[in-house]
Design a protein around this motif. Sequence first.
Motif, PDB file in Angstrom:
ATOM      1  N   ARG A   1       0.808  -1.221   0.000  1.00  0.00           N
ATOM      2  CA  ARG A   1       0.000   0.000   0.000  1.00  0.00           C
ATOM      3  C   ARG A   1       0.839   1.268   0.000  1.00  0.00           C
ATOM      4  NH1 ARG A   1      -4.044  -1.224   4.920  1.00  0.00           N
ATOM      5  NH2 ARG A   1      -2.016  -1.601   5.887  1.00  0.00           N
ATOM      6  N   GLU A   2       1.973   1.214   0.711  1.00  0.00           N
ATOM      7  CA  GLU A   2       2.787   2.425   0.834  1.00  0.00           C
ATOM      8  C   GLU A   2       3.457   2.819  -0.484  1.00  0.00           C
ATOM      9  OE1 GLU A   2       3.334  -0.442   2.410  1.00  0.00           O
ATOM     10  OE2 GLU A   2       5.464  -0.995   2.415  1.00  0.00           O
ATOM     11  N   ASN A   3       3.459   1.894  -1.438  1.00  0.00           N
ATOM     12  CA  ASN A   3       4.095   2.219  -2.722  1.00  0.00           C
ATOM     13  C   ASN A   3       3.093   2.645  -3.790  1.00  0.00           C
ATOM     14  OD1 ASN A   3       6.555   1.731  -1.627  1.00  0.00           O
ATOM     15  ND2 ASN A   3       6.829  -0.296  -2.557  1.00  0.00           N
TER      16      ASN A   3
ATOM     17  N   THR B   1      -3.974   4.332   0.902  1.00  0.00           N
ATOM     18  CA  THR B   1      -2.654   4.388   0.272  1.00  0.00           C
ATOM     19  C   THR B   1      -2.142   5.805   0.531  1.00  0.00           C
ATOM     20  OG1 THR B   1      -3.539   5.273  -1.791  1.00  0.00           O
ATOM     21  CG2 THR B   1      -3.420   2.862  -1.610  1.00  0.00           C
TER      22      THR B   1
ATOM     23  N   GLY C   1       6.165   5.280   0.192  1.00  0.00           N
ATOM     24  CA  GLY C   1       7.139   4.202   0.253  1.00  0.00           C
ATOM     25  C   GLY C   1       7.460   3.827   1.689  1.00  0.00           C
TER      26      GLY C   1
ATOM     27  N   GLU D   1       0.752   5.530   5.595  1.00  0.00           N
ATOM     28  CA  GLU D   1      -0.055   5.983   4.465  1.00  0.00           C
ATOM     29  C   GLU D   1      -1.058   7.017   4.972  1.00  0.00           C
ATOM     30  OE1 GLU D   1       0.159   2.821   5.457  1.00  0.00           O
ATOM     31  OE2 GLU D   1       1.246   1.754   3.883  1.00  0.00           O
TER      32      GLU D   1
ATOM     33  N   ARG E   1      -3.489  10.842   3.592  1.00  0.00           N
ATOM     34  CA  ARG E   1      -3.935  11.678   2.500  1.00  0.00           C
ATOM     35  C   ARG E   1      -3.774  13.140   2.890  1.00  0.00           C
ATOM     36  NH1 ARG E   1      -4.448   6.664   3.358  1.00  0.00           N
ATOM     37  NH2 ARG E   1      -5.981   7.233   4.929  1.00  0.00           N
TER      38      ARG E   1
END
Lengths: 333, 609
Positions: A43-45, A64, B453, B458, B460
Amino acid sequence: MPDVALTKKDFTSDQEVRWCPGCGDYSILSTMQAFLPELGIPRENIVFISGIGCSSRFPYYLETFGMHSIHGRAPTIASGLAISRPDLTVFVITGDGDALSIGGNHLIHTLRRNVELKILLFNNRIYGLTKGQYSPTSEQGKITKSSPLGSLDTPFNPISLALGAEATFVARSVDSDRKHLTEILRAAAAHKGSALIEIFQNCPIFNEGAFDIVKDNDTKGASLLHLNHGQPIKSETHGLIRENGALKVVALSGVNETDLVIHNAHDDDPAYAFALSRLSGSALDYVPVGIFRDVERAGYGSLVNDQVNEIIAKQGAGDLSQLLNSGDTWIVE
Amino acid sequence: MTKPVVSLAQVTIRFAGDSGDGMQLTGDRFTMDTASLGNDLSTLPNFPAEIRAPAGTVLGVSSFQLHFADHHVQTPGDAPDVLVAMNPAALKANIKDVARGATIIVDKDEFTTRNLAKVGYETNPLDDGSLESYKVHAVGLTSLTVAALSELSLSRKDAERSKNMFALGLLTWMYHRPTESTEIFLKAKFANKPDILEANLLAYRTGWNYGETTEDFSVTYDIAKAQMPPGKYRNISGNSAMAYGLIAASQRSGLKLFLGSYPITPASDILHELSKHKKFGVISFQAEDEIAAIGSALGASYGGALGITTTSGPGVTLKSEMIGLGVMLELPLIIIDVQRGGPSTGLPTKTEQADLLQAMFGRNGESPVAVIAPSHASDCFAIALEAARIATTYRVPVFILSDGYIANGSEPWKIPDIDSLPDMRVEFAKTQEDFLPYLRDPKTLARPWAIPGTKGIEHRIGGLEKADKTGEISYEPANHDLMVRARAAKVAGIEVPDLVVEDPSGDATVLVLGWGSTFGPISAAIEGLRNDGERVAQAHLRYLNPFPKNLGEVLNKYPKVIVPEMNLGQLAMLLRAQFLKDVISFNQVRGLPFTTAELMETTMGVLHA
């Protein structure tokens, strides 16, 4: 690959979804959330970058990395990110106003460069967030708040525009057809450069029923011309033939199956895909859906990074001291 | 027979000709040869925006002025001691700046009836007596060059094109400059054009020999080396120094340098220079427009690169919305505005300082950014490092306000030792539970730099107002008030060094306070006044937002504060607003730097009011 296979739930953020009831965006979101796990990318990519408009709320609802940027400029931010971070998978979420009006310039230049971005263009043929003005894809004569006597603008055909801009992957799908949209997303994800997917998206508040002809069970069978590579192009009732060098839609009853055009998405000549794109205009009598064009060309980010890596391989990494001491120098004792 | 040598302390030479005559190249070469001789120097290129303006017209005149001396040089010189005029237009355009008694060298072959008429000379100034108070050398630069190249198989037109090298050779002889480096330069430049190389070398040497043999020039001049701190030097322009500074910042921070840029005068040379240095991992992205240029830079910053955009005033107006997004996202971003004359397209090739208020306020909403300005050409190196420090430490857009004068002007630069440059390594947010993207560092008030990454963080972000700490969308009235004030406090709290005041007598009552490229002219004027026994203090602002903490104290200490600016009083407006100090504004917007003389006169007026 992630340690444990991810699920749709893993890609669903904790934010309350705030589109109008019945909005086509819901099914696109749900399709995307269900599709992402199969990419096998952590997800982090994954990064979603959007502009402004109803569709641009999309990134908030995905677990994400995401950025809800400014009107029309998502491709610029996404380009900088994708070029400098080739390890990431970057999606751009945009709409007909965002991508084709205020951001038109960025869209065409991103496509010609072939930056490694998957661009989802939600086309509802109306401005929704600003409450119902005509958009660059609205049919001429459309009555809206800003065009009470009918709009005078000739609309863009997003597929034709993308092909004219040298796009290497151009496709169309429909918000409510999860299976079809998933197939297109899968092909776009496998494509190396820019992928532009136009998604017909219903706005129940300001443009209800705009795509009924390609969605209603009574009419869609005839209307939707399916583009499958290596397969004849046809709907349930009609097919595509070549006549005097031009493409023409005819009733299947009047032709042999062998006379139908066999779809070649990998045709180098964009004229063929362009001709396909012209089969449907504002009227949606016969609408090709699927992948119009999917050809190989080096992605821009890989070209940029190759250029850097090649010069380093040839000359070695830059030495700051050497750089500052280059040129005509002299010593003061 | 050797001709007598006269020693001079300083000389100002201006080369002037058609924009196609190669005056910038001629000036550059003379500059390099002068620098390597150990003189201190300062240069002022001045050219039209048109690439090839109509030949022989005043409009199309391009010039290059160089001031060099046996002592520290602050400016490119007010008035030339020597004017080299390649045609009547160049004479007409420049004669008003030349003091009586000065030397004028002209190409007499160009003083034809037709060329004279084109610029409105009714009689030939070379023989109507109008130049009697000058030392005029009317040399057949064109005919001598063509004659010297007659053995080569060149068209007359190609042969004539070498006349600038003849002029350069002549001046090189007059001022005892070495010839080797120009010969090496020409050999490299025309390596693939042996005919043109031979023509240029021959013209250059012929010009030198002409000085040596002709009776027209009876003396030569020598300018001793200037006293400069020991070390290794090179000559450098502002735009080159800026590019080097950015590369240094990338190397010292370990961040990939990403330049998003759209070509614009006078900033394009930074794009050109950075594009040459890809082996430093530099990504230079020539975008489709100014907006895409800054958008790509912000996108790269979001991904953990050092995102930079270079432009001039008209480009800044287009970038405004994206700068606002940078403020909201609280990401590092460097915006380099090489200012030029405005408004609108204005004067693309002329200098001005009129974008200060645009940098400060040219966005919707309360949108604070850091603003800093280099004081002279080689200072661009240090200012680029400083911009990177502020941007990465405080996660904020930083404006660098350079200008056309600093960008194109050049001066000797003592090459810094790499180890003396600051360690600028940064920390990205790490994998963690319950990550809060807008949780501020208590000291810097910066939020985490949380790059894609990184597992587990994660989140927004976007241009909508953020909730404190969580960064989620928030329309809460109290939260908006809190966040607006937090962003303002963050920028106001950026650590900058105190303003240094130079007040040698210790009892001055008048302070001259400048910012940006006026440093050279102001310093020269102050030096002149002090040499005349006047007591006057000087200070120069590198930090425009936030101001140094002691600025208010400094302003209050001096009863009279003069603020010279190449605008109509923009810094003065900020000072009056923030400190209620009624500073004395001194302004000009002619597209050229201040002259030392006008600054001295104005300051004298205030000193003896």
